[in-house]
Design an enzyme around this catalytic site. Structure first.
Site, PDB file in Angstrom:
ATOM      1  N   LEU A  18      28.608 -37.353 -21.383  1.00  0.00           N
ATOM      2  CA  LEU A  18      29.517 -36.243 -21.060  1.00  0.00           C
ATOM      3  C   LEU A  18      30.514 -36.682 -19.982  1.00  0.00           C
ATOM      4  O   LEU A  18      31.689 -36.303 -20.022  1.00  0.00           O
ATOM      5  CB  LEU A  18      28.717 -35.014 -20.605  1.00  0.00           C
ATOM      6  CG  LEU A  18      29.542 -33.773 -20.270  1.00  0.00           C
ATOM      7  CD1 LEU A  18      30.450 -33.358 -21.436  1.00  0.00           C
ATOM      8  CD2 LEU A  18      28.630 -32.600 -19.881  1.00  0.00           C
ATOM      9  N   ASP A  35      22.917 -43.049  -5.222  1.00  0.00           N
ATOM     10  CA  ASP A  35      21.873 -42.388  -5.997  1.00  0.00           C
ATOM     11  C   ASP A  35      21.796 -40.966  -5.438  1.00  0.00           C
ATOM     12  O   ASP A  35      21.758 -40.795  -4.208  1.00  0.00           O
ATOM     13  CB  ASP A  35      20.545 -43.146  -5.805  1.00  0.00           C
ATOM     14  CG  ASP A  35      19.466 -42.630  -6.744  1.00  0.00           C
ATOM     15  OD1 ASP A  35      19.176 -41.418  -6.717  1.00  0.00           O
ATOM     16  OD2 ASP A  35      18.929 -43.442  -7.513  1.00  0.00           O
ATOM     17  N   GLY A  66      27.996 -41.469 -17.871  1.00  0.00           N
ATOM     18  CA  GLY A  66      27.165 -40.935 -18.948  1.00  0.00           C
ATOM     19  C   GLY A  66      28.026 -40.453 -20.103  1.00  0.00           C
ATOM     20  O   GLY A  66      29.262 -40.534 -20.058  1.00  0.00           O
ATOM     21  N   ALA A  80      20.945 -36.326 -13.953  1.00  0.00           N
ATOM     22  CA  ALA A  80      19.682 -35.617 -14.228  1.00  0.00           C
ATOM     23  C   ALA A  80      18.619 -36.654 -14.544  1.00  0.00           C
ATOM     24  O   ALA A  80      18.942 -37.763 -14.983  1.00  0.00           O
ATOM     25  CB  ALA A  80      19.850 -34.676 -15.417  1.00  0.00           C
ATOM     26  N   TYR A  95       9.957 -30.935 -17.289  1.00  0.00           N
ATOM     27  CA  TYR A  95      11.425 -31.083 -17.318  1.00  0.00           C
ATOM     28  C   TYR A  95      12.104 -29.712 -17.259  1.00  0.00           C
ATOM     29  O   TYR A  95      12.970 -29.475 -16.414  1.00  0.00           O
ATOM     30  CB  TYR A  95      11.846 -31.834 -18.595  1.00  0.00           C
ATOM     31  CG  TYR A  95      13.338 -31.826 -18.795  1.00  0.00           C
ATOM     32  CD1 TYR A  95      14.168 -32.532 -17.933  1.00  0.00           C
ATOM     33  CD2 TYR A  95      13.933 -31.098 -19.834  1.00  0.00           C
ATOM     34  CE1 TYR A  95      15.551 -32.515 -18.095  1.00  0.00           C
ATOM     35  CE2 TYR A  95      15.307 -31.078 -20.002  1.00  0.00           C
ATOM     36  CZ  TYR A  95      16.113 -31.788 -19.123  1.00  0.00           C
ATOM     37  OH  TYR A  95      17.473 -31.757 -19.275  1.00  0.00           O
ATOM     38  N   THR A 148      19.796 -26.811 -19.266  1.00  0.00           N
ATOM     39  CA  THR A 148      19.335 -27.144 -20.610  1.00  0.00           C
ATOM     40  C   THR A 148      18.772 -25.943 -21.364  1.00  0.00           C
ATOM     41  O   THR A 148      18.290 -24.982 -20.744  1.00  0.00           O
ATOM     42  CB  THR A 148      18.231 -28.217 -20.479  1.00  0.00           C
ATOM     43  OG1 THR A 148      17.595 -28.407 -21.734  1.00  0.00           O
ATOM     44  CG2 THR A 148      17.161 -27.814 -19.480  1.00  0.00           C
ATOM     45  N   ASP A 149      18.777 -26.045 -22.683  1.00  0.00           N
ATOM     46  CA  ASP A 149      18.109 -25.063 -23.544  1.00  0.00           C
ATOM     47  C   ASP A 149      16.592 -25.079 -23.327  1.00  0.00           C
ATOM     48  O   ASP A 149      15.906 -24.126 -23.678  1.00  0.00           O
ATOM     49  CB  ASP A 149      18.427 -25.351 -25.020  1.00  0.00           C
ATOM     50  CG  ASP A 149      18.113 -26.788 -25.422  1.00  0.00           C
ATOM     51  OD1 ASP A 149      18.472 -27.713 -24.652  1.00  0.00           O
ATOM     52  OD2 ASP A 149      17.504 -26.998 -26.485  1.00  0.00           O
TER      53      ASP A 149
END
Ligand code: NAP
Length: 280
Positions: A12, A34, A10, A58, A123, A99-100
C-alpha cells in the site's frame, strides 16, 4: 501538505506514495526507524514536522502473532500509542490502518463502521487495541479498516501477495487447494490508494471501512485470477478446518464502505474489476 508515510516500501505504501504525488511525501521505512524504537520515531518525525502521519506498519503475520503476542502488541499497539502522542504534539492528523479480522465472522451481511468488533485471534485483538488507542488518544485521526490487500510491491511482511502466489503455482502446474469457507473482499492497493487520495485531504475524520466492492471466498478469488489471466490451473476447494492454522479466522469478514458512501466519497471498484486492472 507534508505527509509522513511509515511503511512506505510496503504494497500500500508504494501505491499511496504514487497516488499522493501532489503532496510533499516523506517516505519512511524501517531504515529510518523501527516503529518500536519510540525515541528514534519521535526524533525523526519531530525533525520532519509532518502535517499528517500515515502509519502503514504492522505485525500482520496472523499465525505468528499467536506465538509472539509481545511483538504483535509492541508494533500494533504500543508503537501506535507513541505515534499518536507524536502526532498530537506536532498537531498532525494521525492516519492508522486496521483489519476485517477485528470481527468474529458470525454475520452473513457486511459489517459497517457501527458493527461491534469481537476478534478471534491475537492479531485481531492487537489491531483492535491499536484502534482504541487512536480513537481515544488522537486529537485528529482517520482510521481505515480494510481487507485482503494485494499490490504490485507484494506484502513485505507476508512474503508476496495472494495473486502472485496463485499465478506462480499455476505456472509451475502445482496442485492448488484454497479455502472456500471464508468470505472476504480482496482489495487492490492501487485502488485503495486512489480512494485515500480522495479522502485524506478532506476534513472528514474518524473510522472508515474501505475495501473493493462485493465479496467472494479465497477459492473464488483464485478462480477469478486464473479466469482473467487466461491460465489453466489445478485448483480445488478446501476448508479452513483442514488447514489447521494456529489463528482462528472469521468465516465472513466482508466490510461495507458505509461512511464513504454516505459522504459521496466511495470510489472503490467492484473486486473483479480491480483484479482485472491489476492483472492488465
Ligand atoms: N495485507 C492485507 O491483506 C491487509 C488486510 C487488512 C489490513 N491491512 C493493513 O494495511 C496496512 C498496509 O498493509 P500492506 O499490505 O501494505 O503491508 P506490507 O506490504 O507488509 O507493508 C508494511 C510495511 O511496514 C513495514 N514495517 C513493519 N513493521 C515495522 C516496524 N516495526 N518498523 C518499521 N517498519 C515496519 C514493513 O517493512 P519491512 O519490509 O522492513 O518489514 C513494510 O514495508 C497495514 O497496517 C496492514 O496490517 C493489510
Amino acid at each position: 501538505m507534508r505527509i509522513s508515510i511509515l511503511g512506505a516500501n510496503g504494497q500500500l505504501g508504494r501505491d499511496l506514495t504514487a497516488a499522493l504525488s501532489g503532496h510533499a511525501i516523506q517516505h519512511l521505512t524501517r531504515k529510518d526507524f523501527d516503529v518500536t524504537d519510540h525515541e528514534r520515531a519521535r526524533a525523526v518525525l519531530s525533525e520532519l514536522k509532518p502535517e499528517m502521519i500515515v502509519n502503514l506498519t504492522a505485525y500482520h503475520r496472523v499465525d505468528d502473532c499467536e506465538s509472539n503476542p509481545e511483538l504483535a502488541y509492541d508494533v500494533n499497539v504500543l508503537a501506535v500509542l507513541n505515534l499518536v502522542r507524536i502526532a498530537n504534539d506536532l498537531d498532525a492528523k494521525m492516519v492508522q490502518f486496521s483489519t476485517d479480522y477485528v470481527f468474529d465472522g458470525s454475520r452473513t451481511t457486511p459489517y459497517d463502521e457501527s458493527s461491534e468488533p469481537f476478534p478471534l485471534s491475537v492479531y485481531g485483538n492487537s489491531r483492535l487495541a491499536g484502534e482504541y488507542i487512536v480513537r481515544t488518544q488522537a486529537r485528529r485521526y482517520v482510521l481505515i479498516r480494510t481487507c485482503g490487500l494485494y499490490g504490485r510491491a507484494g506484502s513485505q511482511g507476508k512474503g508476496g501477495n495472494f495473486v502472485e502466489t496463485m499465478l506462480k503455482k499455476a505456472r509451475n502446474q502445482e496442485p492448488i487447494r484454497v479455502v472456500n469457507d471464508q468470505a472476504v473482499t480482496p482489495t487492490s492497493t492501487a485502488d485503495l490508494a486512489r480512494q485515500l487520495a480522495v479522502l485524506l485531504p478532506t476534513p472528514h475524520e474518524g473510522l472508515f471501512h474501505a475495501t473493493n466492492d462485493g465479496a467472494c471466498s479465497w477459492y473464488e478469488f483464485a478462480a477469478a485470477i486464473f479466469d482473467i489471466a487466461g491460465l489453466r490451473a489445478n485448483l480445488s476447494p478446501t476448508t479452513s478446518e483442514s488447514y489447521k492454522a494456529p489463528a482462528r479466522r472469521p468465516r465472513y469478514s466482508v466490510l461495507e464502505n458505509k461512511r464513504l458512501k454516505e459522504l459521496g466519497l466511495d470510489r472503490m471498484l467492484p473486486w473483479r474489476e480491480a483484479l482485472a486492472e491489476y492483472l492488465g
